[in-house]
Motif scaffolding. Structure first.
Motif, short mmCIF file in Angstrom:
data_model
loop_
_atom_site.label_atom_id
_atom_site.label_comp_id
_atom_site.label_asym_id
_atom_site.label_seq_id
_atom_site.Cartn_x
_atom_site.Cartn_y
_atom_site.Cartn_z
N HIS A 126 1.00 -1.14 0.14
CA HIS A 126 -0.04 -0.16 -0.08
C HIS A 126 0.93 1.27 -0.01
O HIS A 126 0.51 2.16 -0.78
CB HIS A 126 -1.09 0.03 1.04
CG HIS A 126 -1.70 1.26 1.25
ND1 HIS A 126 -2.61 1.50 0.22
CD2 HIS A 126 -1.77 2.24 2.15
CE1 HIS A 126 -3.01 2.62 0.66
NE2 HIS A 126 -2.91 3.04 2.04
N ARG A 193 -11.58 10.92 3.07
CA ARG A 193 -12.15 9.67 3.59
C ARG A 193 -12.68 10.07 4.99
O ARG A 193 -11.84 10.16 5.81
CB ARG A 193 -11.48 8.56 3.52
CG ARG A 193 -12.44 7.21 3.64
CD ARG A 193 -11.41 6.12 3.82
NE ARG A 193 -11.02 5.38 2.74
CZ ARG A 193 -11.67 4.67 1.80
NH1 ARG A 193 -12.62 4.26 2.15
NH2 ARG A 193 -11.14 4.20 0.70
N LEU A 218 -9.07 -2.29 -5.13
CA LEU A 218 -10.18 -2.20 -5.35
C LEU A 218 -11.19 -2.97 -4.35
O LEU A 218 -11.12 -4.25 -4.63
CB LEU A 218 -10.73 -2.47 -6.88
CG LEU A 218 -12.14 -2.08 -7.18
CD1 LEU A 218 -12.38 -2.47 -8.72
CD2 LEU A 218 -13.35 -2.81 -6.33
N THR A 220 -14.27 -1.82 -1.99
CA THR A 220 -15.83 -1.50 -2.20
C THR A 220 -16.02 -0.87 -3.54
O THR A 220 -17.17 -1.04 -3.81
CB THR A 220 -16.45 -0.80 -1.11
OG1 THR A 220 -15.81 0.62 -1.25
CG2 THR A 220 -16.43 -1.28 0.35
N THR A 223 -13.69 4.65 -3.82
CA THR A 223 -12.64 5.42 -4.29
C THR A 223 -12.65 5.81 -5.80
O THR A 223 -12.60 6.59 -6.20
CB THR A 223 -11.37 4.84 -3.88
OG1 THR A 223 -11.18 4.76 -2.33
CG2 THR A 223 -10.16 5.90 -4.28
#
Ligand code: R5P
Length: 295
Positions: A126, A193, A218, A220, A223
């Motif tokens: 990430h 967010r 990816l 939900t 974004t």
């Protein structure tokens, strides 16, 4: 080089295929007592020099604990070195040092380390910041070359690569580099967010008619749907989505189709259900061979 023995968790067999010529495979079983406690068994004897575990750490009870217990069992039996190949490093989004908030990247790293894992190899972690939170080496392999090859194959080599948030800028630059466009500016969206959801605030950079939006996860789809809305408001006529880890949680992400996204590319870092594998609008890019890097 010492013999390496591969332990592949269920769901990761295809990803393991490019490793088979180089590693000896070994069967193991994860069973449970009636109350749910995990119990690991491995057929012995085998070479204990360097064991490679290929799997996932999410959901945690199912996978993190199974992987940790397998590592512990191998170390107890005399294994000298354990490398965990965890293509999607779950919990890596919880990497912010904020009082009163979990720092689960560090937590999962500690569990794996305490269980005997010496090194973790993942794909597209990430953020670089995650590596500092692991108590042992955490190596992240970039899928940019695989993505660039797919972009060329699908006639997208001239599409403008756009980052859905500031955090995605580096991987977008890596894709541009792999496409032979080093130094080309990457437009990005500023994002906030909060408990009410994801909100994109501003399109920063030069708008473009053909957009390839690239993100690491990816989940939900919140974004990417919000990002696509803003990109469309800024004049895009065609959008394709590329993600490393296609989690496809729930059904909201499917709104990407109604926003005009023509294709979603994702790597095969997590086991994908038939509904995703069989969707002709989704192209799954094999990245198993990247896992050899660093072994
Ligand atoms: C966030 O910083 C990540 O890079 C992804 O953009 C995010 O985790 C995707 O989650 P979702 O699809 O639920 O918005």
């Amino acid at each position: 080089m010492a013999t390496m023995t591969l332990f592949t968790f269920p769901g990761f067999e295809t990803l393991a295929e490019p490793l088979h010529p180089y590693l000896q495979q070994r069967e193991f079983q994860i069973r449970r007592f009636a109350n749910g406690e995990i119990f690991v068994t491995i057929a012995t004897p085998f070479d204990l020099s360097h064991c490679i575990l290929l799997g996932s750490i999410t959901p945690p009870d199912e996978n993190l604990l199974s992987l940790a217990l397998l590592a512990h069992t191998l170390k107890k039996d005399g294994c000298k070195r354990i490398t965990a190949l965890i293509p999607y490093l779950a919990y890596s989004r919880q990497d912010k040092q904020k009082a009163g908030e979990s720092l689960a990247t560090a937590w999962t790293g500690s569990i794996l380390h305490a269980s005997g894992v010496d090194t973790v190899i993942t794909i597209d972690v990430h953020s670089e910041h995650d590596q500092a939170l692991y108590p042992m080496p955490l190596m992240s392999v970039s899928p940019a070359g695989v993505f660039a090859e797919a972009a060329r194959k699908f006639g997208l080599a001239d599409a403008t690569v756009v980052a859905p948030d500031h955090g995605a800028l580096q991987r977008c630059r890596a894709l541009n580099n792999a496409l032979g466009r080093a130094g080309v500016e990457v437009p990005y969206l500023s994002k906030r967010r909060d408990p009410s959801g994801v909100k994109h605030l501003e399109f920063c950079g030069q708008a473009a008619p053909r957009v390839l939006i690239l993100d690491d996860i990816l989940d939900t789809g919140a974004t990417l749907t919000s990002a696509c809305e803003m990109i469309l408001r800024n004049g895009a006529k065609e959008i394709v989505v590329m993600v490393t880890h296609g989690l496809f949680t729930g059904s909201d992400w499917a709104r990407l189709w109604s926003l005009g996204v023509s294709r979603i590319f994702c790597a095969d870092t997590v086991p994908l259900p038939g509904s995703i594998l069989e969707d002709p609008r989704i192209t799954v890019l094999p990245v198993g061979s990247l896992l050899r890097e660093g072994l």
